[in-house]
Motif scaffolding. Structure first.
Motif, PDB file in Angstrom:
ATOM      1  N   ILE A 161      77.437  42.917  -3.927  1.00 50.10           N
ATOM      2  CA  ILE A 161      78.233  43.424  -2.833  1.00 50.10           C
ATOM      3  C   ILE A 161      77.839  42.674  -1.312  1.00 50.10           C
ATOM      4  O   ILE A 161      78.406  42.899  -0.371  1.00 50.10           O
ATOM      5  N   ALA A 162      76.721  42.151  -1.456  1.00 50.75           N
ATOM      6  CA  ALA A 162      76.152  41.538  -0.303  1.00 50.75           C
ATOM      7  C   ALA A 162      77.109  40.569   0.516  1.00 50.75           C
ATOM      8  O   ALA A 162      77.109  40.728   1.906  1.00 50.75           O
ATOM      9  N   GLY A 163      77.718  39.662  -0.411  1.00 50.26           N
ATOM     10  CA  GLY A 163      78.573  38.644   0.565  1.00 50.26           C
ATOM     11  C   GLY A 163      79.686  39.429   1.065  1.00 50.26           C
ATOM     12  O   GLY A 163      79.883  39.010   2.485  1.00 50.26           O
ATOM     13  N   ILE A 164      80.569  40.278   0.477  1.00 51.68           N
ATOM     14  CA  ILE A 164      81.584  40.796   1.105  1.00 51.68           C
ATOM     15  C   ILE A 164      81.328  41.883   2.144  1.00 51.68           C
ATOM     16  O   ILE A 164      82.112  42.057   3.086  1.00 51.68           O
ATOM     17  N   LYS A 165      80.082  42.355   2.068  1.00 52.86           N
ATOM     18  CA  LYS A 165      79.420  43.430   3.042  1.00 52.86           C
ATOM     19  C   LYS A 165      79.223  42.503   4.327  1.00 52.86           C
ATOM     20  O   LYS A 165      79.705  43.111   5.310  1.00 52.86           O
ATOM     21  N   LYS A 166      78.667  41.384   4.334  1.00 50.89           N
ATOM     22  CA  LYS A 166      78.469  40.715   5.332  1.00 50.89           C
ATOM     23  C   LYS A 166      79.858  40.378   6.168  1.00 50.89           C
ATOM     24  O   LYS A 166      79.785  40.331   7.461  1.00 50.89           O
ATOM     25  N   LEU A 167      80.753  40.074   5.619  1.00 54.53           N
ATOM     26  CA  LEU A 167      82.038  39.578   6.133  1.00 54.53           C
ATOM     27  C   LEU A 167      82.757  40.797   6.615  1.00 54.53           C
ATOM     28  O   LEU A 167      83.356  40.505   7.658  1.00 54.53           O
ATOM     29  N   ALA A 168      82.685  41.962   5.890  1.00 52.95           N
ATOM     30  CA  ALA A 168      83.396  43.153   6.366  1.00 52.95           C
ATOM     31  C   ALA A 168      82.734  43.495   7.665  1.00 52.95           C
ATOM     32  O   ALA A 168      83.481  44.293   8.499  1.00 52.95           O
ATOM     33  N   ASN A 169      81.306  43.550   7.420  1.00 47.54           N
ATOM     34  CA  ASN A 169      80.586  43.955   8.988  1.00 47.54           C
ATOM     35  C   ASN A 169      81.039  43.001  10.002  1.00 47.54           C
ATOM     36  O   ASN A 169      80.892  43.737  11.088  1.00 47.54           O
ATOM     37  N   VAL A 207      85.177  49.853  -0.192  1.00 46.97           N
ATOM     38  CA  VAL A 207      84.919  50.350   1.209  1.00 46.97           C
ATOM     39  C   VAL A 207      84.848  49.142   2.142  1.00 46.97           C
ATOM     40  O   VAL A 207      85.242  49.331   3.319  1.00 46.97           O
ATOM     41  N   TYR A 208      84.406  48.090   1.677  1.00 45.03           N
ATOM     42  CA  TYR A 208      84.391  46.753   2.468  1.00 45.03           C
ATOM     43  C   TYR A 208      85.633  45.966   2.603  1.00 45.03           C
ATOM     44  O   TYR A 208      86.070  45.482   3.541  1.00 45.03           O
ATOM     45  N   GLU A 209      86.505  45.861   1.291  1.00 45.86           N
ATOM     46  CA  GLU A 209      87.475  45.241   1.188  1.00 45.86           C
ATOM     47  C   GLU A 209      88.794  45.881   2.036  1.00 45.86           C
ATOM     48  O   GLU A 209      89.477  45.172   2.461  1.00 45.86           O
ATOM     49  N   ASN A 210      88.731  47.091   2.109  1.00 45.25           N
ATOM     50  CA  ASN A 210      89.761  47.920   2.661  1.00 45.25           C
ATOM     51  C   ASN A 210      89.402  48.128   4.056  1.00 45.25           C
ATOM     52  O   ASN A 210      88.422  48.576   4.307  1.00 45.25           O
ATOM     53  N   GLU A 211      90.379  47.536   5.170  1.00 43.21           N
ATOM     54  CA  GLU A 211      90.112  47.481   6.500  1.00 43.21           C
ATOM     55  C   GLU A 211      89.817  48.879   7.166  1.00 43.21           C
ATOM     56  O   GLU A 211      88.819  49.296   7.683  1.00 43.21           O
ATOM     57  N   GLU A 212      90.825  49.644   6.397  1.00 42.31           N
ATOM     58  CA  GLU A 212      90.836  51.099   7.080  1.00 42.31           C
ATOM     59  C   GLU A 212      89.456  51.920   6.586  1.00 42.31           C
ATOM     60  O   GLU A 212      88.728  52.633   7.466  1.00 42.31           O
ATOM     61  N   PHE A 213      89.217  51.856   5.499  1.00 38.86           N
ATOM     62  CA  PHE A 213      88.078  52.493   4.966  1.00 38.86           C
ATOM     63  C   PHE A 213      86.814  52.055   5.714  1.00 38.86           C
ATOM     64  O   PHE A 213      85.659  52.778   6.009  1.00 38.86           O
ATOM     65  N   LEU A 218      94.315  54.544   0.654  1.00 39.77           N
ATOM     66  CA  LEU A 218      94.169  54.054  -0.910  1.00 39.77           C
ATOM     67  C   LEU A 218      93.587  55.298  -1.400  1.00 39.77           C
ATOM     68  O   LEU A 218      92.524  55.781  -0.981  1.00 39.77           O
ATOM     69  N   ASN A 219      94.078  55.329  -3.043  1.00 40.94           N
ATOM     70  CA  ASN A 219      93.418  56.095  -3.787  1.00 40.94           C
ATOM     71  C   ASN A 219      92.245  55.387  -4.478  1.00 40.94           C
ATOM     72  O   ASN A 219      92.624  54.342  -5.294  1.00 40.94           O
ATOM     73  N   CYS A 220      90.980  55.798  -4.133  1.00 42.52           N
ATOM     74  CA  CYS A 220      89.884  54.821  -4.368  1.00 42.52           C
ATOM     75  C   CYS A 220      89.202  55.495  -5.654  1.00 42.52           C
ATOM     76  O   CYS A 220      87.921  54.900  -6.052  1.00 42.52           O
ATOM     77  N   PHE A 221      89.667  56.379  -6.275  1.00 43.47           N
ATOM     78  CA  PHE A 221      89.127  56.997  -7.382  1.00 43.47           C
ATOM     79  C   PHE A 221      88.950  55.767  -8.612  1.00 43.47           C
ATOM     80  O   PHE A 221      89.775  54.959  -8.900  1.00 43.47           O
ATOM     81  N   GLY A 222      87.873  55.682  -9.152  1.00 46.59           N
ATOM     82  CA  GLY A 222      87.357  54.739 -10.197  1.00 46.59           C
ATOM     83  C   GLY A 222      87.154  53.418  -9.694  1.00 46.59           C
ATOM     84  O   GLY A 222      86.612  52.691 -10.535  1.00 46.59           O
ATOM     85  N   LEU A 223      87.264  53.071  -8.232  1.00 48.13           N
ATOM     86  CA  LEU A 223      86.842  51.968  -7.808  1.00 48.13           C
ATOM     87  C   LEU A 223      85.357  51.976  -7.329  1.00 48.13           C
ATOM     88  O   LEU A 223      84.648  52.955  -7.139  1.00 48.13           O
ATOM     89  N   THR A 224      84.810  50.537  -7.220  1.00 46.28           N
ATOM     90  CA  THR A 224      83.294  50.636  -6.907  1.00 46.28           C
ATOM     91  C   THR A 224      83.299  50.335  -5.249  1.00 46.28           C
ATOM     92  O   THR A 224      84.263  50.355  -4.702  1.00 46.28           O
ATOM     93  N   LYS A 225      82.214  50.650  -4.867  1.00 45.66           N
ATOM     94  CA  LYS A 225      82.027  50.428  -3.330  1.00 45.66           C
ATOM     95  C   LYS A 225      82.415  49.433  -2.816  1.00 45.66           C
ATOM     96  O   LYS A 225      82.607  49.163  -1.408  1.00 45.66           O
ATOM     97  N   LYS A 226      82.854  48.341  -3.542  1.00 43.41           N
ATOM     98  CA  LYS A 226      83.254  46.928  -2.813  1.00 43.41           C
ATOM     99  C   LYS A 226      84.653  47.446  -2.158  1.00 43.41           C
ATOM    100  O   LYS A 226      84.746  46.758  -1.055  1.00 43.41           O
TER     101      LYS A 226
END
Length: 623
Positions: free
Chosen positions: A368-376, A449-455, A439-447
């Motif tokens: 998750i490190a790569g997408i986390k950096k971009l999202a932050n 949280v960073y990929e969805n702008e609102e979350f 978004l209904n995030c049931f069953g999704l990974t924590k990625k």
């Protein structure tokens, strides 16, 4: 220039004990509240009374406690030694009077300062104490700390012990009510920490044989824990721990039977010791976050003369376990180093499962490190002109007083958020506006949280990316319309929190805002009603066909009116998590089992009727 005030001897005023407690209740019991939060003052009152009964049990006097309660009134009866009859009145009405200053009598008691019972007395509209001791009894009654009945001692056939009945003062705890779930949770903690103790609460029995092991069994899902609960016991210390599949860390810490909800030196020491022992056992410098990710643990210690950071005793500040004992940090470190290391050596299957959980956390963190950096980076840019968040000036993690109430309202759409924004307290109340259904995030990974702008923006607004220790608002209030779409948005937000930040819900930070369904008024008076029953009572009170308005959405409520509903009289429905199996819970309500949910809805339909000028009209069909 302002006029000089006359500052003389007459300006100096001394308050007696009850006046001071009633004038500054926060100094004694923390926040007041109406009972909708687990740490509201009415539960502190109850805890102060039960603590005295627990201390009797710890001293070997009495194995059972009886607690009876309705919405407003509480009675507690123990079977300890009973207050010495000649000191019954003094013990509940004279500050700094009690039996716990003698450390030989109460070596490791929770309450040592002689304030608790007096605070309950002063803050109750009615308070009755009765002691039974060696075939004699004494009873006294108070109102707001003033004695109104002092009966002479008389004979009794009752067993030794103390009975206390009290009704919190509604002029201080406005519109309060006891919520049984909060009380039940408190009682479970008492029995977990005092094996052999029996508590009867409203005629239901609570008992635990294995202490903190039983606590973790209740708090975890057996299907998702990675290894059997590790249960370690020593002199004045007990620890239970396991790892699950959830995100974050979850701790239940106690000192002398007191639930330290904000942790303290003992909890911090355990977190450090866990990392150190694991690194030494596996001979690898794992990242601390990977070791502690998904941990669920409980720690209870006993110390002499504990020092808490406030009268409400929610955070341990003690540095030493006793006047001449080691530091709390050393005490916990030494115990964990030996006991946990021995356990892992003796249980290779547990050691292997723990290692795999740590390696899984390490892999997830790196993935998750790569997408986390971009999202932050995106979130940082967005925060400069984030139209979704109307922030407040005071934040929970900034203040030295963790009792400070700070609130984030999560609203649907601009109309509702606009009304709240205009009527809120800009010091302590913030607003986060959703653009629609999340978004209904049931069953999704924590990625996600960073990929969805609102979350991602919501996560940053709450400041919970690395856990809830840095939470910016201790009250997260979901404020949606009371219609089908509003209910769906509630479910989607609850799914988000339970999927990725379950400790927010478990710690009691999430609530649903109640707003009135009806406004009933005539030319002289306006009454806001939150239910059909309240509406009928208002119509009956005002008479002569008053004007009735039904609010269909939050956007229809004017900012002036909204200010009445989010101030001191705010009504909140706390979100409870009784089910330990979060995955099964979410799968049923948010998964792909549409036929099962359809049958559930059909089986729970009801038709609500509204009465307008004598006609019954169907208002809504709801679950």
């Amino acid at each position: 220039m302002a006029e000089n005030t006359n500052y003389s001897e007459d300006s100096i005023r001394s308050l007696d004990w009850k006046e001071h407690i009633r004038l500054r209740p926060g100094m004694y019991i923390g926040k007041l509240g109406d009972g909708s939060a687990y740490d509201d003052g009415i539960y502190v009152l109850l805890k102060e009374i039960i603590d005295n009964s627990i201390d009797e049990f710890v001293m070997g006097a009495g194995r059972s406690i009886e607690i009876n309660m309705n919405d407003l009134k509480v009675s507690v009866r123990d079977y300890g030694r009973g207050i010495p009859l000649g000191k019954v009145i003094d013990c509940v009405s004279k500050i700094n009077t009690g039996g716990k200053y003698d450390s030989k009598a109460f070596q490791k008691s929770v309450g040592l300062n002689g304030v608790g019972t007096k605070a309950v007395n002063a803050l109750s509209s009615n308070f009755v104490v009765q002691s039974y001791r060696d075939g004699r009894t004494k009873i006294a009654e108070f109102e707001k700390g003033e004695i109104i009945r002092d009966e002479k001692e008389k004979d009794t056939t009752q067993r030794n012990g103390t009975a206390i009945n009290f009704i919190p003062d509604e002029t201080i705890f406005r519109h309060y009510r006891f919520i049984p779930e909060f009380v039940e949770n408190m009682i479970w903690n008492y029995v977990y920490l005092n094996s052999g103790l029996i508590i009867h609460f409203n005629n239901q029995k609570y008992f635990s044989e294995r202490g903190l092991h039983d606590l973790l069994l209740k708090k975890t899902d057996p299907e998702t824990v990675r290894y059997q609960i590790i249960h370690l016991k020593g002199d004045d210390i007990e620890i239970a721990m396991t790892h699950g599949q959830q995100y974050g860390e979850e701790y239940y810490s106690f000192v002398n039977g007191q639930h330290t909800t904000q942790g303290g030196t003992h909890q911090a020491a355990f977190r450090e010791a866990l990392v150190k022992v694991v690194r030494e056992f596996y001979k690898k410098e794992f990242d601390a976050s990977d070791i502690r990710s998904a941990v669920v643990a409980a720690i209870a210690i006993k110390v002499q003369e504990p020092v808490f950071e406030s009268q409400t005793k929610t955070k341990l500040g003690s540095q030493n376990v006793g006047p001449e004992g080691p530091s709390v940090r050393t005490f916990v470190h030494d115990f964990v180093k030996k006991a946990l290391d021995d356990h892992l050596h003796k249980n290779p299957a547990t050691a292997e499962a723990l290692l795999k959980r740590i390696q899984q956390s390490e892999k997830e963190r790196k993935d998750i490190a790569g997408i986390k950096k971009l999202a932050n980076e995106r979130a940082k840019k967005a925060s400069m002109h984030n139209r979704k968040l109307r922030d407040c000036k005071i934040h929970f993690e900034d203040t030295h007083d963790r009792r400070q109430e700070t609130t984030l309202f999560i609203t649907e759409g601009d109309s509702a958020s606009g009304s709240i924004t205009k009527s809120r307290d800009v010091q302590t109340q913030a607003v986060f506006s959703l653009k629609g259904k999340p978004l209904n995030c049931f069953g999704l990974t924590k990625k996600v949280v960073y990929e969805n702008e609102e979350f991602n923006l919501l996560q940053h607004a709450l400041n919970i990316e690395d856990g809830i220790d840095t939470l910016r608002y201790n009250n997260i209030v979901i404020a949606t319309d009371a219609d089908v779409d509003g209910m769906h948005i509630r479910l989607l937000l609850m799914t988000f929190f339970l999927q990725f930040f379950p400790d927010l819900v478990k710690a009691g930070h999430v609530s649903i805002l109640q707003t009135p369904l009806f406004r009933v008024r005539n030319k002289k008076e306006t009454i806001y009603c939150y239910s059909e029953e309240e509406k009928r009572n208002a119509i009956s009170k005002l008479g002569s066909k008053p004007e009735i308005t039904r609010f269909k959405g939050l956007g229809e409520i004017s900012p002036e009116e909204f200010g009445l509903f989010i101030g001191k009289d705010i009504r909140l429905d706390p979100v409870f998590l009784k089910e330990s199996n979060i995955k099964s819970l979410l799968e049923y309500y948010m998964g792909k089992n549409t036929p099962d949910r359809q049958q559930h809805i059909i089986g729970n339909l009801r038709v609500e009727l509204d009465v307008i000028e004598g006609e019954e009209l169907p208002l809504a069909e709801a679950v």
